[in-house]
Design an enzyme around this catalytic site. Structure first.
Site, PDB file in Angstrom:
ATOM      1  N   LYS A 113       0.841  -1.201   0.000  1.00 30.73           N
ATOM      2  CA  LYS A 113       0.000   0.000   0.000  1.00 30.73           C
ATOM      3  C   LYS A 113       0.875   1.250   0.000  1.00 30.73           C
ATOM      4  CE  LYS A 113      -3.916   1.959   2.640  1.00 30.73           C
ATOM      5  NZ  LYS A 113      -4.811   1.764   3.794  1.00 30.73           N
TER       6      LYS A 113
ATOM      7  N   SER B 275      -9.732   1.973   3.017  1.00 33.69           N
ATOM      8  CA  SER B 275      -8.857   2.660   2.110  1.00 33.69           C
ATOM      9  C   SER B 275      -7.854   1.774   1.369  1.00 33.69           C
ATOM     10  CB  SER B 275      -8.087   3.730   2.885  1.00 33.69           C
ATOM     11  OG  SER B 275      -7.241   3.130   3.844  1.00 33.69           O
TER      12      SER B 275
ATOM     13  N   SER C 179      -9.813  -0.469   7.235  1.00 32.85           N
ATOM     14  CA  SER C 179      -9.317  -0.330   5.860  1.00 32.85           C
ATOM     15  C   SER C 179      -8.697  -1.574   5.240  1.00 32.85           C
ATOM     16  CB  SER C 179      -8.307   0.802   5.779  1.00 32.85           C
ATOM     17  OG  SER C 179      -9.006   2.012   5.638  1.00 32.85           O
TER      18      SER C 179
HETATM   19  N1  GLN Z   1     -13.080   4.284   6.619  1.00 38.58           N
HETATM   20  C1  GLN Z   1     -12.374   4.622   7.804  1.00 38.58           C
HETATM   21  C2  GLN Z   1     -11.911   6.065   7.742  1.00 38.58           C
HETATM   22  O1  GLN Z   1     -12.189   6.670   6.789  1.00 38.58           O
HETATM   23  C3  GLN Z   1     -11.226   3.678   8.030  1.00 38.58           C
HETATM   24  C4  GLN Z   1     -10.002   4.068   7.317  1.00 38.58           C
HETATM   25  C5  GLN Z   1      -8.826   3.226   7.666  1.00 38.58           C
HETATM   26  O2  GLN Z   1      -8.928   2.192   8.306  1.00 38.58           O
HETATM   27  N2  GLN Z   1      -7.667   3.711   7.258  1.00 38.58           N
HETATM   28  O3  GLN Z   1     -11.309   6.569   8.632  1.00 38.58           O
END
Ligand code: GLN
Length: 494
Positions: free
Chosen positions: A80, A155, A179
């Site tokens: 990532k 994400s 995410s």
């Molecule tokens: N969707 C969550 C957020 O927007 C989780 C994001 C993540 O785990 N990086 O914060």
């Protein structure tokens, strides 16, 4: 069977057995990338191919000489783009880091390389990991390989789409509030967020430091365990890293659900959950029950406070973590500005996208004097309560089972129009981060429209072995989950 349909462990086994060369594996995955990438857009940066082949040859030599013997030697994988890779651009999906090439390697990436993994490139993500769809990336969205009109989740959407589309044998993601688990669910792959402190965060660009954790995304549970064996471990460079006695042993967890006490929070099955997801998740629980697990419903409580607490804490930490991006030290700087403050202002205004700005504003607000006690401190108290509620639950249960997301993958553009609703979609995942627990998501079915559905298992801190054991037991009954569009081909090969 196509080479790119193999699991990482099977590929590694064939490479060690001289049935396949590292070059052949690399050629196969690059072909898949060339065929799919223009449509899927799982990657932000791809490694230079000449350098990759040179590295493939070096790995092959080390395998042939017997100096590289690990199960992932020669396996091509993706990372990532919030995980720093020395000499390879690392952007966090943001304009403000465009052009940034880290001078050092994140510990997790370094450990993969030491194990003989080939790093293919950096996967797309929501900007600074803030989002649930991979649409907030400055570099444009990733498409879901199961249905290109839909998002892959986020994400870590690029990592999960790359694995689903055969563009990597496994990938690293990061999980601050879901995410890894939510995009794994949307893309029909398996992902685990380990116990906080298990994988070093050194070189992971921080979003919410007290919640962030790196973890593997792969075709199945065994692959995830093998990757975690490589990346887990104490690291003096990360002060939150934990000295665990069990890393290096996740691959050996035997498939077993017998005697496991599994709890399903009633609170997770109520309003807002798509009936198709609910049925698939309950069917997975039933399958575990048939294998000897005791399954019981219980009330977790506090569930409705998890989202507000998470967003207050994550944004507070983000507002502080993102202060370093000012146009001076990394990447992007505005072309026109007046004076030093003007330069900060212009660079940050143009460099960050609107979701990131919203969160910096929210985070600065909840930390500001006069509001700190009302919001931030209160959120920390809720976090402690949630942790307590899970501690309580784990006195009666070995595992907590539930969905990973309220529905299957939405269409592109659908979620961003209503951020608050998008935040609510994290309801099943954020609690594990607030409590520091490990959570694993694996595919358990498909909707009528053919979209994957994932089931999530959570365990107490440091109890990943239970997750792997139960998930592998479930997989044995479920069978290999198909790759998008690859089903007929696979059946023909059997
Ligand atoms: N969707 C969550 C957020 O927007 C989780 C994001 C993540 O785990 N990086 O914060």
């Amino acid at each position: 069977m196509k080479i790119t349909d193999l699991t990482a462990l099977e590929l590694g086994r064939r490479i060690r057995g001289r049935e396949l060369s590292v070059r052949e594996a690399l050629e196969a995955v690059l072909k898949q990338i060339h065929e799919n990438e223009t449509r899927i857009h799982a990657y932000i940066t791809l490694a230079d191919e000449t350098a990759l082949f040179a590295r493939a040859d070096r790995i092959q030599k080390a395998i042939d000489e017997g100096s590289l013997t690990g199960p992932l030697a020669g396996v091509p994988a993706a990372v990532k783009d919030n995980i720093c890779t020395e000499g390879m651009a690392t952007t966090c999906g943001s304009r403000i880091l465009s052009g940034f090439v880290p001078p050092y390697q994140a510990t997790a990436a370094a450990r993969l390389e030491k194990a003989g993994v080939l790093l293919l490139g950096k996967t797309n993500m929501d900007e600074f990991a803030m989002g649930s769809t991979t649409e907030t990336s400055w570099f444009g969205p990733t498409k879901n390989p199961w249905d290109e009109s839909r998002v892959p989740g986020g994400s870590s959407g690029g990592s999960c789409a790359a694995v689903a589309a055969g563009e990597a044998f496994f990938a690293l993601g990061s999980d601050t509030g879901g995410s890894i688990r939510q995009p794994a669910s949307f893309c029909g792959v398996t992902g685990i967020k380990p116990t906080y402190g298990t994988v070093s965060r050194y070189g992971l660009i921080a979003y919410g430091s007290s919640l962030d954790q790196i973890g593997p995304v792969a075709r199945d549970t065994a692959d995830c365990a093998a990757v975690l064996d490589v990346i887990a471990g104490y690291d003096p460079k990360d002060s939150t890293s934990v000295r665990r006695s069990d890393p290096g042993s996740f691959t050996s967890c035997a498939a077993s659900a017998a005697g496991l006490r599994i709890g399903i929070p009633d609170d997770y099955l109520g309003k807002g959950l798509d009936p198709e997801v609910k049925d698939a998740v309950l069917a997975a629980a039933e399958s575990l029950q048939e294998q000897g697990a005791q399954v019981r419903f219980f009330s977790l409580g506090l569930v409705r406070y998890a989202i507000p607490a998470y967003y207050v804490i994550a944004c507070a930490e983000a507002s502080s973590n993102l202060a370093r991006f000012d146009g001076v030290k990394y990447g992007f700087r505005a072309e026109r500005y007046e004076g030093l403050h003007g330069m900060y202002k212009e660079s940050r205004s143009q460099g960050f996208g609107s979701e990131v700005k919203r969160r910096i504003l929210l985070g600065s607000f909840v930390l500001s004097s006069g509001y700190y006690d009302a919001y931030y401190l209160k959120a920390l108290r809720v976090k402690a309560q949630i942790r307590k509620a899970f501690d309580e639950a784990f006195r009666s249960f070995d595992l907590v089972l539930g969905p990973a997301a309220p529905a299957a993958a939405p269409r592109l553009g659908e979620s961003l129009s209503d951020p608050l609703r998008m935040y609510l979609g994290d309801i099943y995942t954020v609690a594990a981060n607030l409590a520091g627990l490990p959570g694993l998501c694996l595919p358990c079915g498909k909707t009528k429209e053919g979209l994957p559905i994932g089931v999530q298992l959570m365990a107490d801190r440091f109890q990943e072995a239970k997750l792997f054991g139960a998930a592998r037991a479930y997989e044995q009954v479920r069978g290999t989950f198909p790759m998008p569009g690859g089903k007929k081909e696979k059946e023909a090969a059997r």
